[in-house]
Design a protein around this motif. Structure first.
Motif, PDB file in Angstrom:
ATOM      1  N   ARG A  73       0.468  -4.437  -2.639  1.00  0.00           N
ATOM      2  CA  ARG A  73      -0.123  -3.858  -1.653  1.00  0.00           C
ATOM      3  C   ARG A  73      -0.684  -2.795  -2.003  1.00  0.00           C
ATOM      4  NH1 ARG A  73       3.957  -7.411  -0.994  1.00  0.00           N
ATOM      5  NH2 ARG A  73       3.554  -9.888  -0.657  1.00  0.00           N
ATOM      6  N   ASP A 102       7.822 -11.235  -1.253  1.00  0.00           N
ATOM      7  CA  ASP A 102       7.290 -11.280   0.576  1.00  0.00           C
ATOM      8  C   ASP A 102       6.750  -9.628   0.590  1.00  0.00           C
ATOM      9  OD1 ASP A 102       9.827  -9.351   0.701  1.00  0.00           O
ATOM     10  OD2 ASP A 102      10.791 -11.447   1.799  1.00  0.00           O
ATOM     11  N   LYS A 103       6.674  -9.359   1.875  1.00  0.00           N
ATOM     12  CA  LYS A 103       5.858  -7.754   2.760  1.00  0.00           C
ATOM     13  C   LYS A 103       6.716  -7.197   2.142  1.00  0.00           C
ATOM     14  CE  LYS A 103       1.876  -9.770   4.430  1.00  0.00           C
ATOM     15  NZ  LYS A 103       1.440  -9.920   6.454  1.00  0.00           N
ATOM     16  N   GLU A 104       8.290  -7.634   2.657  1.00  0.00           N
ATOM     17  CA  GLU A 104       8.931  -6.041   2.052  1.00  0.00           C
ATOM     18  C   GLU A 104       9.457  -6.127   0.500  1.00  0.00           C
ATOM     19  OE1 GLU A 104       9.784  -8.701   4.786  1.00  0.00           O
ATOM     20  OE2 GLU A 104       9.329  -7.436   6.079  1.00  0.00           O
ATOM     21  N   MET A 160       3.960  -7.462  -4.979  1.00  0.00           N
ATOM     22  CA  MET A 160       3.385  -8.581  -5.023  1.00  0.00           C
ATOM     23  C   MET A 160       3.891  -9.632  -5.605  1.00  0.00           C
ATOM     24  SD  MET A 160      -0.384  -9.359  -2.959  1.00  0.00           S
ATOM     25  CE  MET A 160      -0.865  -8.446  -4.216  1.00  0.00           C
ATOM     26  N   TYR A 216      10.543 -13.405  -3.067  1.00  0.00           N
ATOM     27  CA  TYR A 216      10.175 -15.090  -2.467  1.00  0.00           C
ATOM     28  C   TYR A 216       9.777 -15.969  -3.104  1.00  0.00           C
ATOM     29  CZ  TYR A 216       6.919 -17.438   0.434  1.00  0.00           C
ATOM     30  OH  TYR A 216       6.069 -19.177   0.915  1.00  0.00           O
ATOM     31  N   THR A 272       4.039  -1.906  -1.779  1.00  0.00           N
ATOM     32  CA  THR A 272       5.428  -3.291  -2.632  1.00  0.00           C
ATOM     33  C   THR A 272       4.879  -4.081  -3.550  1.00  0.00           C
ATOM     34  OG1 THR A 272       4.800  -4.597  -0.787  1.00  0.00           O
ATOM     35  CG2 THR A 272       6.502  -3.026   0.329  1.00  0.00           C
ATOM     36  N   ASP A 276      -0.007  -0.827   0.136  1.00  0.00           N
ATOM     37  CA  ASP A 276       1.694  -0.598   0.643  1.00  0.00           C
ATOM     38  C   ASP A 276       2.055   0.599  -0.086  1.00  0.00           C
ATOM     39  OD1 ASP A 276       2.865  -2.388   0.928  1.00  0.00           O
ATOM     40  OD2 ASP A 276       3.615  -2.658   2.924  1.00  0.00           O
TER      41      ASP A 276
END
Length: 82
Positions: free
Chosen positions: A38, A62-64, A44, A68, A42, A40
């Motif tokens: 991503r 996940d976004k963190e 993906m 996932y 992280t 930011d």
């Protein structure tokens, strides 16, 4: 001198952060381990390519950045008559 069989490859988001990182053959075919990120930073998704096709286990994050799900890619069937 022997030509390299793979070349490192990096693709970037518009903001300059890394979007994808992996290897390509001299012909531009995706091969080996690849990661997508991503903007930011992280992770993906990650997994392996063989002759341009996704193979084995692929991990989605996940976004963190935590795992996932993990998907096992099935090999594609050869075309009829091959």
């Amino acid at each position: 001198m022997k030509k390299p069989t793979t070349q490192p490859y990096v693709q970037y988001h518009k903001d300059g952060s890394v979007w994808a990182r992996g290897q390509k053959t001299p012909e531009g075919v995706l091969t080996g381990y690849w990661e997508w990120f991503r903007s930011d930073g992280t992770r993906m998704r990650s997994g392996h390519f063989e002759n341009g096709e996704q193979t084995g286990e692929w991990t989605t994050y996940d976004k963190e950045g935590a795992v996932y799900k993990v998907t096992r890619m099935k090999p594609k069937k050869p075309p009829a008559g091959a």
